[in-house]
Design a protein around this motif. Structure first.
Motif, short mmCIF file in Angstrom:
data_model
loop_
_atom_site.label_atom_id
_atom_site.label_comp_id
_atom_site.label_asym_id
_atom_site.label_seq_id
_atom_site.Cartn_x
_atom_site.Cartn_y
_atom_site.Cartn_z
N LEU A 71 0.84 -1.20 0.00
CA LEU A 71 0.00 0.00 0.00
C LEU A 71 0.87 1.25 0.00
O LEU A 71 0.55 2.25 -0.64
CB LEU A 71 -0.91 -0.01 1.24
N VAL A 72 2.00 1.18 0.72
CA VAL A 72 2.93 2.32 0.75
C VAL A 72 3.43 2.63 -0.65
O VAL A 72 3.44 3.78 -1.10
CB VAL A 72 4.12 2.02 1.69
N GLN A 73 3.85 1.56 -1.38
CA GLN A 73 4.36 1.78 -2.73
C GLN A 73 3.28 2.30 -3.65
O GLN A 73 3.53 3.19 -4.47
CB GLN A 73 4.92 0.45 -3.26
N GLU A 74 2.07 1.76 -3.51
CA GLU A 74 0.96 2.21 -4.34
C GLU A 74 0.67 3.69 -4.09
O GLU A 74 0.41 4.45 -5.02
CB GLU A 74 -0.30 1.37 -4.06
N GLU B 199 -5.47 -1.89 6.94
CA GLU B 199 -5.12 -0.89 5.92
C GLU B 199 -4.98 0.49 6.56
O GLU B 199 -4.12 1.28 6.17
CB GLU B 199 -6.19 -0.86 4.82
N GLY B 200 -5.84 0.78 7.53
CA GLY B 200 -5.78 2.05 8.20
C GLY B 200 -4.45 2.25 8.92
O GLY B 200 -3.88 3.35 8.91
N ARG B 201 -3.93 1.18 9.54
CA ARG B 201 -2.64 1.29 10.22
C ARG B 201 -1.52 1.57 9.21
O ARG B 201 -0.60 2.34 9.49
CB ARG B 201 -2.34 0.00 11.00
N SER B 202 -1.63 0.97 8.04
CA SER B 202 -0.62 1.22 7.00
C SER B 202 -0.67 2.67 6.55
O SER B 202 0.37 3.33 6.38
CB SER B 202 -0.86 0.28 5.81
N ILE C 197 2.16 5.78 6.91
CA ILE C 197 2.56 6.63 5.79
C ILE C 197 2.36 8.10 6.13
O ILE C 197 3.20 8.96 5.85
CB ILE C 197 1.76 6.27 4.52
N ALA C 198 1.22 8.40 6.75
CA ALA C 198 0.90 9.78 7.11
C ALA C 198 1.95 10.35 8.05
O ALA C 198 2.40 11.50 7.89
CB ALA C 198 -0.48 9.85 7.76
N VAL C 199 2.36 9.55 9.04
CA VAL C 199 3.39 10.00 9.99
C VAL C 199 4.72 10.22 9.26
O VAL C 199 5.40 11.23 9.45
CB VAL C 199 3.57 8.97 11.12
N GLU C 200 5.07 9.27 8.37
CA GLU C 200 6.31 9.37 7.62
C GLU C 200 6.33 10.62 6.75
O GLU C 200 7.32 11.37 6.71
CB GLU C 200 6.49 8.12 6.74
N MET C 201 5.21 10.86 6.04
CA MET C 201 5.15 12.02 5.15
C MET C 201 5.16 13.33 5.92
O MET C 201 5.76 14.32 5.48
CB MET C 201 3.91 11.93 4.27
#
Length: 329
Positions: free
Chosen positions: A4-7, A76-79, A83-87
């Motif tokens: 999901l991160v890559q997508e 999926e929400g955790r993924s 991503i949100a934290v990383e971004m």
């Protein structure tokens, strides 16, 4: 199969996200309650539900499941949250790097400050600061939401809650003393309370927002139904003060009001509250000359020797003495 991160990183739609929706999603994920997150974000629960629903539709995934205690992230929400934290962290790092020209004394400084304290007290001082430092641009956010300085959401913050993050530099600026105030006309027409328990006989303007300990008022009036003494609830200090100056009733506001206006007068009851005022900033931004200058100016604006209403011990407004020129509005 791509993750999901890559997508998300590969998807053209990702470039069209409303990144404020990402912040809203992250807040719900962190708190675990739509109602509590709505309060923290200063929006209605209905609006928050729509924002989350739109974000889920754009992501084409279910992010939360309902539970008896609130909401929980799906797998999926955790993924998406990761991503949100990383971004957010990467965005903050880029913002910091983009403004780091040596240790320049010019450029932009982002300041977050609680709404009432920022608008009524600090803003006039910031105007004087900018006149003396024309090479510095200020981005001032008046918000009751506690900013995330660890992710460099802003450069400097003035807030009423001490942060727990030990990586931040935290200094006590002073103390905020609060008491009951009312307009002269309202007092002439309606009288005034001698103790806070008398408040149900009057109109009361209640300020409810993040960093405001509303429970302290409720503890004083246990003899009446909860909030029965409140005639109007507002979510900004500006609305509260405007209502009070238009003779709508009493309210609890900081004592520095007596240094700013003679339209509102203090009412001495058994209620007083003291809050600490904190200056917070990331050690990295303190390397910038323009940030250091702003920190110095903010510190001076809360100097208890110049402004006795910020001292640790309560000073009655009648004992303020000569108010510095330029403060009365």
């Amino acid at each position: 199969m791509p993750s999901l991160v890559q997508e998300l990183h590969r998807s053209p739609a990702a470039m069209n996200f409303n990144w404020d929706d990402v912040r809203v999603f992250a807040k719900v994920a962190e708190i675990g309650s739509l109602k509590a997150a709505a309060r923290a974000l200063n929006m209605t629960t209905t609006t928050l539900r729509k924002r989350i629903a739109n974000f889920e539709a754009q992501m084409d995934v279910v992010l939360f499941t309902r539970t008896a205690k609130g909401v929980e992230l799906t797998q999926e929400g955790r993924s998406v949250y990761d991503i949100a934290v990383e971004m957010s962290e990467q965005s903050a790092a880029l913002a910091y790097l983009s403004q780091r020209h040596g240790h320049s004394g010019s450029g932009l400084v982002r300041l977050a400050v609680t709404e009432g304290l920022g608008a009524f007290w600090l803003m006039p001082h910031l105007v004087a600061f900018q006149r003396a430092n024309k090479q510095i641009r200020l981005d001032v956010r008046h918000d009751m939401r506690v900013p995330d300085l660890s992710r460099l959401e802003c450069d400097v913050a003035v807030q009423l809650q001490r942060p727990r993050d030990e990586s931040l530099i935290v200094k006590r600026l002073g103390h905020l003393h609060l008491m009951v105030y009312g307009s002269r006309r309202y007092i002439e027409e309606n009288g005034q309370p001698t103790q806070f328990a008398d408040m149900p006989r009057f109109s009361f303007i209640h300020h409810v927002a993040e960093q405001i300990p509303s429970q302290a008022l409720k503890e004083l009036i246990r003899t009446v139904p909860e909030l029965n003494y409140v005639s109007t609830i507002v979510n900004t200090a500006t609305a509260q003060v405007l209502a009070m100056t238009n003779d709508a009733g009493f309210g609890v506001i900081p004592t520095y009001a007596s240094a700013l206006t003679d339209e509102l007068v203090p009412v001495r009851t058994d209620f007083q509250m003291r809050r600490e005022i904190w200056l917070v900033y990331h050690p990295e931004v303190a390397r910038l000359g323009r940030v250091r200058r702003l920190i110095q100016a903010i510190t001076k604006a809360f100097d208890p020797q110049l402004y006795p209403w910020f001292r640790e011990d309560f000073v009655d407004p009648k004992d303020f003495g000569v108010v510095p020129a330029g403060l009365i509005v």
